[in-house]
Write an enzyme that holds these catalytic residues in place. Structure first.
Site, short mmCIF file in Angstrom:
data_model
loop_
_atom_site.label_atom_id
_atom_site.label_comp_id
_atom_site.label_asym_id
_atom_site.label_seq_id
_atom_site.Cartn_x
_atom_site.Cartn_y
_atom_site.Cartn_z
N HIS A 189 60.63 6.34 36.24
CA HIS A 189 61.50 6.89 35.34
C HIS A 189 61.13 7.57 34.28
O HIS A 189 61.24 9.03 33.88
CB HIS A 189 62.48 5.77 34.95
CG HIS A 189 63.51 6.19 34.06
ND1 HIS A 189 65.04 6.27 34.39
CD2 HIS A 189 63.65 6.66 32.60
CE1 HIS A 189 65.46 6.72 33.14
NE2 HIS A 189 64.86 6.85 32.27
N GLU A 190 60.15 6.97 33.54
CA GLU A 190 59.45 7.48 32.39
C GLU A 190 58.40 8.68 33.10
O GLU A 190 58.21 9.65 32.18
CB GLU A 190 58.31 6.35 31.87
CG GLU A 190 59.60 5.43 31.05
CD GLU A 190 60.42 6.14 29.83
OE1 GLU A 190 60.06 7.27 29.30
OE2 GLU A 190 61.52 5.74 29.81
N HIS A 217 60.12 12.02 33.20
CA HIS A 217 60.55 12.64 32.17
C HIS A 217 59.27 13.24 31.50
O HIS A 217 59.37 14.58 31.15
CB HIS A 217 60.56 11.67 30.95
CG HIS A 217 61.93 10.92 30.89
ND1 HIS A 217 63.29 11.46 31.02
CD2 HIS A 217 62.50 9.56 30.71
CE1 HIS A 217 64.12 10.78 30.98
NE2 HIS A 217 63.74 9.51 30.92
#
Length: 227
Positions: free
Chosen positions: A20-21, A24
């Site tokens: 998820h990170e 980004h």
């Protein structure tokens, strides 16, 4: 909880949180901000993304205590919005990338479970069924929770794109108190818990029904969490 199942869930969930990170970072890098690359965050290797408390300790305590609430995360990727080529639009795209990665993982796990069911590796509420079902559920949770439009969650990065003037300024000021507000809503405001639970249930249903594994996921989660 069965130690093998617990280890299997960790092996699925930790990469899901850290991916998820990473997403980004990948999107921010493509849109002009080199900060995540400079900090070594453009990798699917979980280690650079792990926060000992948020990624490991807190989710483990909540899971094994049977609290009914699972909460956690990875070390946030730092993004310099001013370096993005189109700051407001690109900030929204960077924000959306994390939850979309979790939806993609949930879909991938549903497809994998479907294959395993059809070849007989995931029969009934087996260990493998429980592990994959938990991975699907927790990725749905990560997507839904992070799309809540309260700063600094990802949903706020998307919502800011549609605000302007005083409304935008007031909304951005919320970030100073955002984490307290989020914790208060999730842990002490039951309607918020119900709202998130319903969202997670619907997303789980949406990613499992096309692969015909919704019943298997229900079995796995019932065996695992009693839900």
């Amino acid at each position: 909880m069965d130690p093998i199942v617990a280890a299997g869930i960790a092996a699925v969930v930790i990469p899901s949180i850290t991916s998820h990170e990473a997403m980004h970072g990948f999107v921010a890098d493509r849109l002009g901000d080199p900060t995540p690359r400079a900090q070594g965050r453009l990798t699917l290797n979980p280690l650079p993304h792990i926060d000992p408390f948020l990624t490991i300790l807190l989710p483990a305590v909540l899971l094994f205590s049977g609290s009914g609430v699972i909460f956690g995360g990875a070390k946030p990727v730092q993004v310099n919005v001013r370096l993005l080529r189109n700051p407001r639009r690109d900030w929204a795209l960077v924000g959306a990338a994390g939850p979309l990665s979790n939806l993609a993982i949930a879909i991938g796990l549903s497809a994998l479970l479907s294959v395993c069911v059809h070849i007989g590796l995931a029969d009934g509420p087996s260990r493998l069924t429980q592990i994959l079902s938990a991975g699907i559920l927790l990725n749905a949770l990560l997507a839904v929770f992070n799309l809540i439009p309260i700063p600094p969650l990802d949903g706020s990065r998307v919502l800011q794109l549609f605000l302007s003037g005083p409304a935008l300024a007031s909304y951005l000021r919320m970030e100073r108190y955002g984490l307290l507000l989020i914790v208060g809503l999730i842990f002490f405001f039951p309607p918020a818990q119900v709202f998130v639970s319903l969202g997670v249930r619907e997303v789980t249903r949406a990613v499992t029904l096309p692969f015909g594994v919704a019943p298997a996921v229900e079995q796995g989660l019932r065996a695992l969490f009693g839900i």
